[in-house]
Design a protein around this motif. Sequence first.
Motif, PDB file in Angstrom:
ATOM      1  N   LYS A 220       0.851  -1.189   0.000  1.00 61.75           N
ATOM      2  CA  LYS A 220       0.000   0.000   0.000  1.00 61.75           C
ATOM      3  C   LYS A 220       0.887   1.240   0.000  1.00 61.75           C
ATOM      4  O   LYS A 220       1.877   1.312   0.738  1.00 61.75           O
ATOM      5  N   VAL A 221       0.540   2.211  -0.834  1.00 63.94           N
ATOM      6  CA  VAL A 221       1.212   3.507  -0.857  1.00 63.94           C
ATOM      7  C   VAL A 221       0.205   4.562  -0.425  1.00 63.94           C
ATOM      8  O   VAL A 221      -0.909   4.615  -0.964  1.00 63.94           O
ATOM      9  N   GLU A 222       0.565   5.378   0.555  1.00 65.55           N
ATOM     10  CA  GLU A 222      -0.373   6.370   1.075  1.00 65.55           C
ATOM     11  C   GLU A 222       0.334   7.703   1.301  1.00 65.55           C
ATOM     12  O   GLU A 222       1.543   7.742   1.564  1.00 65.55           O
ATOM     13  N   PRO A 223      -0.408   8.811   1.180  1.00 65.62           N
ATOM     14  CA  PRO A 223       0.205  10.131   1.393  1.00 65.62           C
ATOM     15  C   PRO A 223       0.354  10.429   2.881  1.00 65.62           C
ATOM     16  O   PRO A 223      -0.522  10.118   3.686  1.00 65.62           O
ATOM     17  N   ILE A 224       1.466  11.029   3.249  1.00 65.17           N
ATOM     18  CA  ILE A 224       1.666  11.470   4.637  1.00 65.17           C
ATOM     19  C   ILE A 224       1.943  12.975   4.698  1.00 65.17           C
ATOM     20  O   ILE A 224       2.112  13.539   5.780  1.00 65.17           O
ATOM     21  N   GLY A 225       1.992  13.620   3.550  1.00 64.66           N
ATOM     22  CA  GLY A 225       2.232  15.054   3.491  1.00 64.66           C
ATOM     23  C   GLY A 225       2.519  15.459   2.051  1.00 64.66           C
ATOM     24  O   GLY A 225       2.410  14.657   1.128  1.00 64.66           O
ATOM     25  N   TYR A 226       2.864  16.703   1.872  1.00 62.38           N
ATOM     26  CA  TYR A 226       3.243  17.188   0.545  1.00 62.38           C
ATOM     27  C   TYR A 226       4.131  18.410   0.706  1.00 62.38           C
ATOM     28  O   TYR A 226       4.232  18.996   1.791  1.00 62.38           O
ATOM     29  N   ASP A 227       4.775  18.795  -0.360  1.00 65.67           N
ATOM     30  CA  ASP A 227       5.680  19.945  -0.324  1.00 65.67           C
ATOM     31  C   ASP A 227       5.620  20.653  -1.667  1.00 65.67           C
ATOM     32  O   ASP A 227       5.274  20.040  -2.687  1.00 65.67           O
ATOM     33  N   TYR A 228       5.956  21.931  -1.678  1.00 68.39           N
ATOM     34  CA  TYR A 228       5.929  22.688  -2.926  1.00 68.39           C
ATOM     35  C   TYR A 228       6.753  23.955  -2.799  1.00 68.39           C
ATOM     36  O   TYR A 228       7.049  24.420  -1.690  1.00 68.39           O
ATOM     37  N   MET A 229       7.129  24.501  -3.920  1.00 70.70           N
ATOM     38  CA  MET A 229       7.740  25.817  -3.985  1.00 70.70           C
ATOM     39  C   MET A 229       7.360  26.450  -5.318  1.00 70.70           C
ATOM     40  O   MET A 229       7.458  25.802  -6.362  1.00 70.70           O
ATOM     41  N   PHE A 230       6.900  27.687  -5.280  1.00 77.23           N
ATOM     42  CA  PHE A 230       6.560  28.390  -6.506  1.00 77.23           C
ATOM     43  C   PHE A 230       7.824  28.654  -7.326  1.00 77.23           C
ATOM     44  O   PHE A 230       8.896  28.906  -6.780  1.00 77.23           O
ATOM     45  N   ASP A 231       7.665  28.592  -8.637  1.00 76.63           N
ATOM     46  CA  ASP A 231       8.796  28.792  -9.529  1.00 76.63           C
ATOM     47  C   ASP A 231       9.154  30.275  -9.613  1.00 76.63           C
ATOM     48  O   ASP A 231       8.307  31.119  -9.888  1.00 76.63           O
ATOM     49  N   GLU A 232      10.425  30.582  -9.341  1.00 78.43           N
ATOM     50  CA  GLU A 232      10.940  31.941  -9.483  1.00 78.43           C
ATOM     51  C   GLU A 232      12.185  31.939 -10.351  1.00 78.43           C
ATOM     52  O   GLU A 232      13.090  32.741 -10.166  1.00 78.43           O
ATOM     53  N   SER A 233      12.228  31.001 -11.313  1.00 82.06           N
ATOM     54  CA  SER A 233      13.435  30.850 -12.125  1.00 82.06           C
ATOM     55  C   SER A 233      13.713  32.075 -12.986  1.00 82.06           C
ATOM     56  O   SER A 233      14.868  32.386 -13.275  1.00 82.06           O
ATOM     57  N   ILE A 234      12.672  32.777 -13.408  1.00 81.06           N
ATOM     58  CA  ILE A 234      12.883  33.957 -14.242  1.00 81.06           C
ATOM     59  C   ILE A 234      13.452  35.099 -13.422  1.00 81.06           C
ATOM     60  O   ILE A 234      14.390  35.783 -13.826  1.00 81.06           O
ATOM     61  N   ASN A 235      12.899  35.309 -12.208  1.00 81.64           N
ATOM     62  CA  ASN A 235      13.339  36.418 -11.365  1.00 81.64           C
ATOM     63  C   ASN A 235      14.608  36.099 -10.592  1.00 81.64           C
ATOM     64  O   ASN A 235      15.521  36.919 -10.499  1.00 81.64           O
TER      65      ASN A 235
END
Length: 315
Positions: A220-235
């Motif tokens: 079984k594979v289950e979520p325990i959280g998530y993570d993210y970062m907005f892209d600022e590659s241009i700036n």
Amino acid sequence: MEYDLGILKEEGYYGHVISEKLPKGLDNRLYTMLHLIGGMTTKDVAFFAEQATPEEIKELHRKVREFPSKVNEILPYAGAYKMLLDSPQYQEIINMVKFGTYEKEDVLQETGDKIDVGADGFVTTDTNPYFTRYITPKLKQKLFKHWDSLGKADYDSLKLFGVENESLDDSPYGSEFHNVGDVLYPVLALEWIGGMDNTEFAKAGWRSTDEMGFQDLKFKVEPIGYDYMFDESINFGEQGYSCWDIRVLIDANERDSDDSDRLKELFPESAQNKVSSHRNYTSDQYDLIEELWDYYEEEAGEYFRQFCNVEVRLV
């Protein structure tokens, strides 16, 4: 007071030190300045990073670059750091970090000039300037009511409220990642549904496979959280990402001894029962994790298309 100058290298040398929400160069320069000159703390900088808009981060970066802010630029002032500390330019930097105003006026009026952190550990979408630059709290509530009427979260509905993906064609990383589609929409959709525990991914049951030499391997594979970062590659050159943190449960006990021994050899106790970056697993371990993840990719992909951190449990 003495500091270990071995860690105060050129900007970007050691990656982020205080906050990944800042460009590496700015993060490293501020770390050097606060340790050698003083006047602010890592907590001050981290709080600034949570609240500041991209425009104000960019302005702070400009001010910092125009001031002695790297080790080789500051050390010649040894014995006269107070002169740097008391200079009008440095005081402007301190004031911007500690007391700057970070949010747009309409958002300040709606949030009461505060930054809130939710149960998931992230700044809430109502007070996170990376979200509010796309959609204000009031507009978000209208969006949620529209989704209520549809009975589901709907990506195309964002356009009805003026929210569209910006072009990242000028990004050095290409245009495959989009802040709206890969971060804003899934995070808002998770908020609307009441959290990750209410996703089809979390509700999916045990499955089995005969792949990779196993016979009827239950897992079984289950979520325990998530993570993210907005892209600022241009700036700022910062590439965005979004991903699940997952737990992989594998039935290793009710199996023939060969399969059980193989699993325990593949995942010794040192590799079990701890959340770790997927990069910390061996290639053989990762191959099995990825194979099992594929069985849940459809449900998981409703929100995020990849995983970052993994916990493995043999049960």
